[in-house]
Design a protein around this motif. Structure first.
Motif, PDB file in Angstrom:
ATOM      1  N   GLY A  71       0.720  -1.116   0.059  1.00 44.68           N
ATOM      2  CA  GLY A  71      -0.023  -0.174   0.060  1.00 44.68           C
ATOM      3  C   GLY A  71       0.989   1.220  -0.120  1.00 44.68           C
ATOM      4  O   GLY A  71       0.427   2.366  -0.675  1.00 44.68           O
ATOM      5  N   ALA A  72       2.059   1.166   0.711  1.00 44.04           N
ATOM      6  CA  ALA A  72       2.652   2.544   0.822  1.00 44.04           C
ATOM      7  C   ALA A  72       3.248   2.941  -0.593  1.00 44.04           C
ATOM      8  O   ALA A  72       3.400   3.735  -0.865  1.00 44.04           O
ATOM      9  CB  ALA A  72       3.911   2.182   1.929  1.00 44.04           C
ATOM     10  N   ALA A  73       3.970   1.885  -1.057  1.00 41.36           N
ATOM     11  CA  ALA A  73       4.537   1.663  -2.588  1.00 41.36           C
ATOM     12  C   ALA A  73       3.435   2.307  -3.672  1.00 41.36           C
ATOM     13  O   ALA A  73       3.596   3.157  -4.580  1.00 41.36           O
ATOM     14  CB  ALA A  73       5.178   0.645  -2.934  1.00 41.36           C
ATOM     15  N   LEU A  74       2.166   2.055  -3.507  1.00 38.45           N
ATOM     16  CA  LEU A  74       1.054   2.148  -4.176  1.00 38.45           C
ATOM     17  C   LEU A  74       0.536   3.699  -3.929  1.00 38.45           C
ATOM     18  O   LEU A  74       0.602   4.377  -4.958  1.00 38.45           O
ATOM     19  CB  LEU A  74      -0.103   1.379  -3.761  1.00 38.45           C
ATOM     20  CG  LEU A  74      -1.448   1.810  -4.575  1.00 38.45           C
ATOM     21  CD1 LEU A  74      -1.127   1.661  -6.158  1.00 38.45           C
ATOM     22  CD2 LEU A  74      -2.598   0.936  -4.028  1.00 38.45           C
ATOM     23  N   ARG A  75       0.775   4.188  -3.087  1.00 40.47           N
ATOM     24  CA  ARG A  75       0.240   5.478  -2.633  1.00 40.47           C
ATOM     25  C   ARG A  75       1.470   6.470  -3.439  1.00 40.47           C
ATOM     26  O   ARG A  75       1.074   7.530  -3.960  1.00 40.47           O
ATOM     27  CB  ARG A  75       0.300   5.904  -1.050  1.00 40.47           C
ATOM     28  CG  ARG A  75      -0.885   5.217  -0.545  1.00 40.47           C
ATOM     29  CD  ARG A  75      -0.706   5.813   0.992  1.00 40.47           C
ATOM     30  NE  ARG A  75      -1.879   5.083   1.766  1.00 40.47           N
ATOM     31  CZ  ARG A  75      -3.117   5.521   1.888  1.00 40.47           C
ATOM     32  NH1 ARG A  75      -3.288   6.711   1.127  1.00 40.47           N
ATOM     33  NH2 ARG A  75      -3.957   5.064   2.591  1.00 40.47           N
ATOM     34  N   GLU A  76       2.831   5.905  -3.177  1.00 39.16           N
ATOM     35  CA  GLU A  76       3.866   6.636  -3.853  1.00 39.16           C
ATOM     36  C   GLU A  76       3.531   6.803  -5.368  1.00 39.16           C
ATOM     37  O   GLU A  76       3.849   8.116  -6.092  1.00 39.16           O
ATOM     38  CB  GLU A  76       5.281   6.169  -3.694  1.00 39.16           C
ATOM     39  CG  GLU A  76       5.597   6.244  -1.940  1.00 39.16           C
ATOM     40  CD  GLU A  76       6.976   5.759  -1.780  1.00 39.16           C
ATOM     41  OE1 GLU A  76       7.790   5.291  -2.923  1.00 39.16           O
ATOM     42  OE2 GLU A  76       7.208   5.921  -0.522  1.00 39.16           O
ATOM     43  N   THR A  77       3.357   5.690  -6.013  1.00 40.80           N
ATOM     44  CA  THR A  77       3.196   5.519  -7.345  1.00 40.80           C
ATOM     45  C   THR A  77       2.051   6.571  -7.748  1.00 40.80           C
ATOM     46  O   THR A  77       2.031   7.304  -9.019  1.00 40.80           O
ATOM     47  CB  THR A  77       2.873   4.156  -7.730  1.00 40.80           C
ATOM     48  OG1 THR A  77       3.863   3.273  -7.557  1.00 40.80           O
ATOM     49  CG2 THR A  77       2.663   4.052  -9.270  1.00 40.80           C
ATOM     50  N   LEU A  78       0.858   6.558  -7.050  1.00 40.86           N
ATOM     51  CA  LEU A  78      -0.255   7.324  -7.370  1.00 40.86           C
ATOM     52  C   LEU A  78       0.067   8.801  -7.159  1.00 40.86           C
ATOM     53  O   LEU A  78      -0.537   9.418  -8.157  1.00 40.86           O
ATOM     54  CB  LEU A  78      -1.568   6.919  -6.647  1.00 40.86           C
ATOM     55  CG  LEU A  78      -2.016   5.314  -7.017  1.00 40.86           C
ATOM     56  CD1 LEU A  78      -3.369   5.298  -5.973  1.00 40.86           C
ATOM     57  CD2 LEU A  78      -2.218   5.065  -8.359  1.00 40.86           C
TER      58      LEU A  78
END
Length: 364
Positions: free
Chosen positions: A121-128
């Motif tokens: 989830g943390a990496a997803l937030r950064e990507t978005l």
């Protein structure tokens, strides 16, 4: 002397006759080659196929002897739907322009197409955040029927070697404040159709599975087993926590040698079969609160129906929540949807091609 001379002439005559016979054989072979060239075609894989006229069909091998087999799923399959959003293609949902009608808060979002999912989830937030997005769209099933996640309901051979685990998807879809959309191909399927020809596939009059101009197979929504299989995969997506299921190719085939298809054993028509599928799918997804959307072409939106594909918007639109389509006139397209639905239609998500090659923008 006279007899010897006559014997010599006999040997010469035999040689001439043999030469003439050889020339005749060569001439017949050359004419046959030129004739057969008109009926030679090639598949996308480079294989040669000979489609003889009906009066010579007895010369051809039985269709089941050399039909295409189910493709390898070790890598994502390329196919016809790649003209629409497909693997390697980015989609973005932008904020509406000022002159457009207000967008309901439920779909006030900015989505980016992801081909590779972040680890957590943390990496997803950064990507978005890097794209200014608050949600993502990810393909779960392609036009060959290959599955991009570790499905328990899907055919084992259809699951890609690189499939993302259901646990990873559940965690990513559960990321707070992030909208998740599953891009889901419905009936273009070369795996389940191949091993369930009679029970689930669109077939030829011979009983062998029909293949389109890409040598891919299709499921027949008029067959209960086909609908049940596709619905079970959609339910898995809902169980993993996707907020929306975007259906593509939710129709019968429209390209290829359609005259070879046999629907003689079907008890319901194409449109009725699609309506039945959406009705069953909607009921199966109801406990999960997932939004159901259709990816449609602008031509169908303008025409309202297509007899070959079985799509009739007046019958289908009341069963979905949104429609994605390419249009330069969102307000006009929404009015068309409302008219077909006989009142307030599903929400329109207008799409326009982006300047970058291979990308699509969706302005919602």
């Amino acid at each position: 002397m006279l007899r010897g001379y006559q014997n010599y002439r006999g040997r010469r005559s035999a040689a001439i006759k043999l030469l003439i016979a050889v020339l005749v054989v060569i001439l017949v072979a050359a004419c046959s080659f030129l004739f057969i060239q008109r009926y030679v075609t090639y598949t996308d894989s480079g294989e040669l196929r000979i489609d003889l006229p009906e009066f010579l069909q007895w010369m051809a091998p039985r269709e089941s002897d050399d039909e295409p087999s189910a493709p390898d799923v070790s890598e994502p399959a390329d196919g016809a739907q790649d003209a629409q959003p497909g693997p390697g293609v980015s989609l973005i949902i932008d904020e509406p322009e000022e002159e457009a009608p207000p967008v309901p808060a439920a779909v006030d979002r900015h989505l980016v197409r992801l081909d590779t999912l972040p680890a957590d989830g943390a990496a997803l937030r950064e990507t978005l955040a890097a794209s200014g997005a608050n949600g993502f769209l990810w393909r779960v099933r392609d036009n060959a029927g290959a599955l991009y996640y570790s499905s328990g309901a899907g055919l084992k051979d259809a699951v890609l070697d690189s499939a993302v685990s259901a646990e990873t998807l559940t965690a990513l879809c559960g990321t707070e404040g992030v909208t998740s959309v599953a891009l889901f191909n419905c009936f273009h399927d070369s795996y389940y159709a191949f091993v369930n020809m009679a029970a689930a596939a669109i077939c030829q009059s011979s009983g062998y599975v029909w293949y389109d101009n890409m040598s891919y197979f299709w499921l027949d929504p008029a067959k209960e087993q086909a609908r049940s299989y596709v619905t079970s995969l959609a339910v898995e997506c809902a169980q993993m926590g996707f907020d929306e299921l975007l259906l593509e190719e939710m129709h019968y085939p429209t390209a290829g040698k359609l005259q070879k298809i046999s629907y003689q054993n079907n008890t319901i028509g194409k449109t009725d079969a699609l309506v039945l599928f959406l009705t069953e799918l909607k009921a199966a997804l109801e406990p999960y609160g997932i939004r159901l959307s259709l990816l449609l072409g602008e031509d169908l939106l303008n025409a309202g129906s297509n007899a070959e594909s079985g799509q009739d918007l007046a019958a289908l639109l009341p069963l979905v929540d949104a429609v994605y389509t390419v249009t330069g006139d969102p307000a006009g397209a929404q009015a068309i949807l409302d008219a077909y639905a006989g009142g307030e239609g599903p929400e329109l998500v207008p799409m326009t091609t982006a300047p970058q090659d291979g990308q699509w923008c969706i302005a919602g």
